[in-house]
Design a protein around this motif. Sequence first.
Motif, short mmCIF file in Angstrom:
data_model
loop_
_atom_site.label_atom_id
_atom_site.label_comp_id
_atom_site.label_asym_id
_atom_site.label_seq_id
_atom_site.Cartn_x
_atom_site.Cartn_y
_atom_site.Cartn_z
N PHE B 9 10.53 -7.44 -39.10
CA PHE B 9 10.76 -6.03 -39.45
C PHE B 9 9.43 -5.38 -39.87
N ALA B 12 7.34 -4.66 -36.86
CA ALA B 12 7.87 -3.47 -36.16
C ALA B 12 7.54 -2.21 -36.95
N SER B 16 5.40 1.03 -35.48
CA SER B 16 5.82 2.44 -35.46
C SER B 16 4.97 3.25 -36.43
N ASN B 255 12.03 0.65 -40.94
CA ASN B 255 12.44 -0.62 -40.34
C ASN B 255 13.06 -1.56 -41.35
N SER B 258 16.55 -0.22 -41.88
CA SER B 258 17.51 -0.53 -40.82
C SER B 258 17.71 -2.03 -40.68
N GLY B 259 16.72 -2.82 -41.10
CA GLY B 259 16.87 -4.27 -41.05
C GLY B 259 17.82 -4.79 -42.11
N PHE B 260 17.68 -4.30 -43.32
CA PHE B 260 18.45 -4.88 -44.42
C PHE B 260 19.68 -4.09 -44.80
N SER B 263 21.08 0.24 -39.48
CA SER B 263 20.31 1.12 -38.62
C SER B 263 20.91 2.52 -38.57
N LYS B 266 18.90 4.64 -40.96
CA LYS B 266 17.45 4.49 -40.86
C LYS B 266 16.69 5.75 -41.28
#
Lengths: 398, 294
Positions: B9, B12, B16, B255, B258-260, B263, B266
Amino acid sequence: MGAISRKALLAGALVVALLAVPIVGCTSDSGSSSDGGDKGGDPYKIGVVVSLTGTYSGLGDAEKKAIEMEVERINADGGVHDRDIEVVFEDDATDEAQAQSAAEKLVQQDKVLALIGASGTGQSMAMRTAAQDAGVPQISMAGGTVITSEFDPLVFQTPWSNTLVVPYLLDYLNAQGQTKIALISDTGGFAKDGVAVMESMVADYGVEVVASEVFNPGDTDMTTQLTKIKGSGADALVVWSAGKEAAIVLNNAAALDLGMPIYGSHGNARQELIDGAGAAAEGFIFPAGKVLVPASYGEGTPGYEVATSFIDRYTEKYDAAPSTFAGHAYDALYLVVEAMKRLPEDFTSEDLRAEIEKTSGFVGIGGTFTFSTTDHNGMSSSDLVLYKVENGTWTVMQ
Amino acid sequence: MTGKDLLQFIVAGLSSGALYALLALGFTIVYASTGVINFAQGEFYMLGGMLGVLAFDSLGIPLVFAALLAILATTAVGVLFELLAIRPRKDGDPLALIIITVGGSILIQSLTRHAVGGEELATLPSFSPGPSIGIAGVTIVRQSLWIWGITAVAVVGLTLLYRRTRFGKAMRACSIDRDGARLVGIDTARVVTASFALAAALGAIAGVVISPTVPPVFYSGASIGLKGFAAAILGGLGNPVAAVAGGLTLGLLENIASGFISSTFKDGIALVVLLGVLFVRPQGLFGGRSREKV
């Protein structure tokens, strides 16, 4: 002195240019009505709302092109009851509020007899109040189930709805033994609808959704969502999205080495997806109608004749093969025009609505349409096939 | 959720985030010289990607030169935009200038749509083709290394420009007090033109470098522009380092959220954190007491 006034003039001209551009975005342009020469009576007006800008512009562009081409052809052939068809186009900018105001303008100001549109599900739903207020039939070119499941006698739909496509895909997944699936979808109406239909149907096909992730239109990276999916124990990934972001999902999945087959929806039936994902698109499987590979209709069948004739004319005029979305527009236009032809010369919107509902066995691009008082989508799963991307193009499976 | 996932994450997010940072740098530079937010910044990103793909696919120019050509052409558009739209507004009224940039954004977008069409273009090939790099189970896309490298070069280059060169000092003077700068003989109009050129170049670089993954399309500037703007505000519109820090923070926030969490939220979570930061520190995370500092 002279220099100053010239600069002021330049600034003024620029401001005018800047102000003019957004207006250009909302202006409508009428389909030419003089192609067929002089005819008796006023033209029959049809209002079309498509997304020419915004996320669905790729869909709306093809739809507008298909309708323009076919209207020209219909009028050159003598029109309907010796009158021209006149089409008024409006751009909804992939925006629901703009779709609604465009539809209002078409029924109130242009007094159209029928509405075609919109490109997107949310936009199609937003047009509904205008259709209801004026009692004008609406043919949507969007694939969301809600369009016909939230039934309104006035509203019809030409693409295969999610309730038709989802079970078709689930059936295949089940047969492949891929019973644990991960979903990734965008936040648009079509995708939300697809996910809702998917979640309500998976149990019937012995399939389980083990992860469901979303992304926003305009996002540039879905690695995080795909990382979660990679660790979810899914057998397959299903992408439900109609925008350009599906290509990013495929690119990110390839970079992450996701290690599971990826399936898509009929919203992915676009060459741009293959161009955008390149090698990452190889092996991607999606269900859609038969227009992408006309041979799948069966050579010599009426569907094959209709589709190849349309494809040839479209390809000749626009130098590119039509997408499935161009086909949805073709179907929407002819459902209206054929109903008009069956009616006597002076008909009302209400007559037209009732006549469209009587459509039976109409062979279009998307499939064979038979409407009833309860079914305004009118197609069956026999109008679908599965495509697989191989060597940069799609091939029909099995 | 494992530690390995967290690292993924973060990678990523940084990837971004570096993209947002390049956009945020553009906002910061123009803000420093004019005191306004340039809402056409996202369009430079869009033009970079579009022109890069057109040069590569339609003109058949080799990748490196296609990318450079796209950046140069977009820089020219930035300069033209400043000369034709910003400079004639002599009094520099911020509200008028902001509205001009909004208009410019719509103009660039519409012209591109009419010239190129409504559909997205193909993607560029990766700058250095090959499989992703795996380190301890974490995947790093090769193109991310390019994005990080370019962002690092941009921030170091801009810092040196501001600190070491005469022109950079003129830009800083201009941002502190435009009238004062003019009184001591600095050509402030040239500084503003140069800031638009730099901002356009940075936007175009971001657009080109991401186009191997993201197919460019005429409307893509708006959403990324908003992200870059949020990153610039989060950083505090202060200096290049703040812009980059703002961008990376925003990317990581998105990220990790949305990972934990989910999403679905987000953008929502990133926005809430942005508002929270601005509530506690209105000058942004890395903005000094005075916002005029470059």
